[in-house]
Design a protein around this motif. Sequence first.
Motif, PDB file in Angstrom:
ATOM      1  N   SER A  40       0.826  -1.213   0.000  1.00 27.04           N
ATOM      2  CA  SER A  40       0.000   0.000   0.000  1.00 27.04           C
ATOM      3  C   SER A  40       0.856   1.257   0.000  1.00 27.04           C
ATOM      4  O   SER A  40       0.339   2.374   0.112  1.00 27.04           O
ATOM      5  N   GLY A  41       2.180   1.080  -0.071  1.00 25.45           N
ATOM      6  CA  GLY A  41       3.071   2.236  -0.205  1.00 25.45           C
ATOM      7  C   GLY A  41       3.765   2.670   1.074  1.00 25.45           C
ATOM      8  O   GLY A  41       4.256   3.805   1.148  1.00 25.45           O
ATOM      9  N   VAL A  42       3.818   1.788   2.074  1.00 28.06           N
ATOM     10  CA  VAL A  42       4.395   2.194   3.364  1.00 28.06           C
ATOM     11  C   VAL A  42       5.780   1.561   3.557  1.00 28.06           C
ATOM     12  O   VAL A  42       5.958   0.369   3.309  1.00 28.06           O
ATOM     13  N   PHE A  43       6.720   2.363   4.024  1.00 25.33           N
ATOM     14  CA  PHE A  43       8.035   1.856   4.431  1.00 25.33           C
ATOM     15  C   PHE A  43       7.843   1.139   5.768  1.00 25.33           C
ATOM     16  O   PHE A  43       7.384   1.735   6.739  1.00 25.33           O
ATOM     17  N   THR A  44       8.212  -0.146   5.819  1.00 20.73           N
ATOM     18  CA  THR A  44       7.870  -0.972   6.975  1.00 20.73           C
ATOM     19  C   THR A  44       9.101  -1.700   7.514  1.00 20.73           C
ATOM     20  O   THR A  44       9.763  -2.421   6.768  1.00 20.73           O
ATOM     21  N   VAL A  45       9.376  -1.497   8.799  1.00 14.51           N
ATOM     22  CA  VAL A  45      10.574  -2.065   9.420  1.00 14.51           C
ATOM     23  C   VAL A  45      10.186  -3.190  10.372  1.00 14.51           C
ATOM     24  O   VAL A  45       9.320  -2.998  11.237  1.00 14.51           O
ATOM     25  N   PHE A  46      10.808  -4.343  10.243  1.00 13.71           N
ATOM     26  CA  PHE A  46      10.590  -5.453  11.158  1.00 13.71           C
ATOM     27  C   PHE A  46      11.856  -5.723  11.962  1.00 13.71           C
ATOM     28  O   PHE A  46      12.966  -5.556  11.449  1.00 13.71           O
ATOM     29  N   GLY A  47      11.665  -6.141  13.216  1.00 15.28           N
ATOM     30  CA  GLY A  47      12.808  -6.479  14.057  1.00 15.28           C
ATOM     31  C   GLY A  47      12.968  -7.985  14.208  1.00 15.28           C
ATOM     32  O   GLY A  47      12.455  -8.757  13.385  1.00 15.28           O
ATOM     33  N   VAL A  48      13.666  -8.419  15.234  1.00 17.36           N
ATOM     34  CA  VAL A  48      13.906  -9.812  15.648  1.00 17.36           C
ATOM     35  C   VAL A  48      14.732 -10.597  14.635  1.00 17.36           C
ATOM     36  O   VAL A  48      15.879 -10.943  14.874  1.00 17.36           O
TER      37      VAL A  48
END
Length: 654
Positions: A574-582
């Motif tokens: 949908s156009g979002v910069f998305t950061v995941f951890g772990v």
Amino acid sequence: MPGLEKKSIDPATIQMLKKAQADGCETIFDRADVMKPCPIGAEGSCCKQCAMGPCRVPAPKKKETGVEKAKRTGLCGATAETISARNFARMVAAGTSAHADHARGVTEVFLAAAKGEVPGFQIQDEQKLYQIAMDFGVEMGDRSIKEIAIDVGHKALAEFGRQEGELLFIKRAPLKRQEIWRNLGVIPRGIDREVVELLHRTHMGVDQDYRDLLISAARCSLADGWGGSMISTELQDVLFGTPVPVVGQINLGVLKIDEVNVVVHGHEPLLPEILVQVVQDPEIQKAAQKVGAKGINLVGMCCSANEILMRHGIPVAGNFLQQEMAIVTGVVDAMVVDVQCVMQSLAQVAKCYHTKLITTSAKAKIDGAIHIEFEEHNAPNIAKKILLEAIQNFKNRKPNVEIPSETMDTVVGFSHETINYLLGGIFRASYRPLNDNIINGRIRGIAGVVGCNNARVTHDDPNLTLIKELIKNDVIVLATGCSAMTAGKAGLLTPEAARKYAGDGLASVCDAVGIPPVLHMGACIDNSRILMAATAVVKDGGLGEDISDLPAAGAAMEWMSEKAIAIGQYFVASGVFTVFGVTWPTTGSEEVTKLLFEEFENTFKGKWAFEPDPYQAAKLMIEHIDKKRKTLGIDKARDRVLFDMAKRRELDAA
Ligand code: BF8
């Protein structure tokens, strides 16, 4: 006990961990010490799609090139890229199916409620029903609520099995976003169709082009965000009421020594809503008093908790990693579970104490639990039966009871509609004040911080650290799921938190409107509310034409479930910069990771990032926000606020 502070930052959880150890009761925290994740599986390099494997095809060593690198395949010749992309895609399919099946159950009950067939359920938010009817193209004229609701129910149900065309809620997205999707060919047809097709594509010997697989995964994820999840949120609001701000309490201290404690845990709000009604029944209260209790204390756990907290202010016992801890108190007389994020170990932990574990979904039974199945046509009687089981169990409590004192006040219930009203006023509901404050720089940007807990990292720490960093830097945070609870336990879900933790700009806006700097928007399924809020900001004007133009970013620092990957993927698509951890599940393939982390920005205008350090994650998100501000021409030179430990302690003590 040394090392416990590495397991959780939540004192209530640590206290219960000590108690569990003293009681000889094993928990997930113990198992995390003993069992390490499989390194091949963790990087997405294990292919178990057929019985010639499992084949392990780890990432090529740096020095390997050409023929050597090409030799790294499974028996069938599947490359590291194909294996990694297939594994990732299967996570998206599983996450999407979880939300879709939840949504289907809600839709069936909605339709039955519209027809007046299910006692205890009725249409509560007519305004929202009309809105959905318009989006679905249902004729209204002078038709009755009942007729309109029945048509809406049928249309919603048809979205699951739709074979062609486009999901109806896709039209809610900004026009530019729809155009991007159409050009990429990723607009979902039916929800079930996208899940089935993705599982087919990832079967042995089908789609073996990682790019194609990941485009297909993106289409499936959109069938979650703009399909299953959105249908679920919308129909739940019509059935149970759209959340408005309500005060609640959170953490294990909400359990009561002198009352029958019933913890409702899982995801679907259907039974919990009925429990909320039935628990007030004088007959039930009397039954509780008869066994020596002062009453019945109904509390929530995980996303079921978010649902009844948002709509009724029912207290929350905790988030994902606290489900066993609640039982360890020794005062939970029944834990009532349905689907998703319910650990099988609850049955064992319950055995250490007196707790009755009660499964209620026809789809989810647990060996060792009592099964009392939820039937929508008989919901109040089922709810009564469950409460009576808990009441009868009150007298079986063992002597080793201990309830942590921790509770925290929260203000929750920030649906997209509520934000609209709060900002613009009931007569001219609008996102204008939010847009204006983003444009004038008081609010630097918007961040969605969502998702789980994960026993591989210190419970609540990465989420809380990230959220604090963001609000300190004037980024307003929209939170859902278990991370919203983390914020709640730390006191960030109150309007007063703005002055204490937020930067001056954000704090001034929160003060003026009377909102917390972190807005609790609901359960994980309600991440669709964030999509709606982002779309409303775009439509209000002045901040670009698409979600990808907004100074906004998303994160899930403690993710663990497949649903989190589906959610992250629909945000990216949908156009979002998305950061995941772990951990990141495609590190076994450089190409796949590059596609997700870089190339998606050219196509979807959104991309993934992996950053387990919450400070670095905040930096990435703020840099992205500032980049978008610059493109929009609303940037002013400003520094990122950084605090040393002394300053942090001073703030926490204040
Ligand atoms: O759906 S945040 S641990 S409880 S998956 Fe599960 Fe993750 Fe919590 Fe709710 Ni979401």
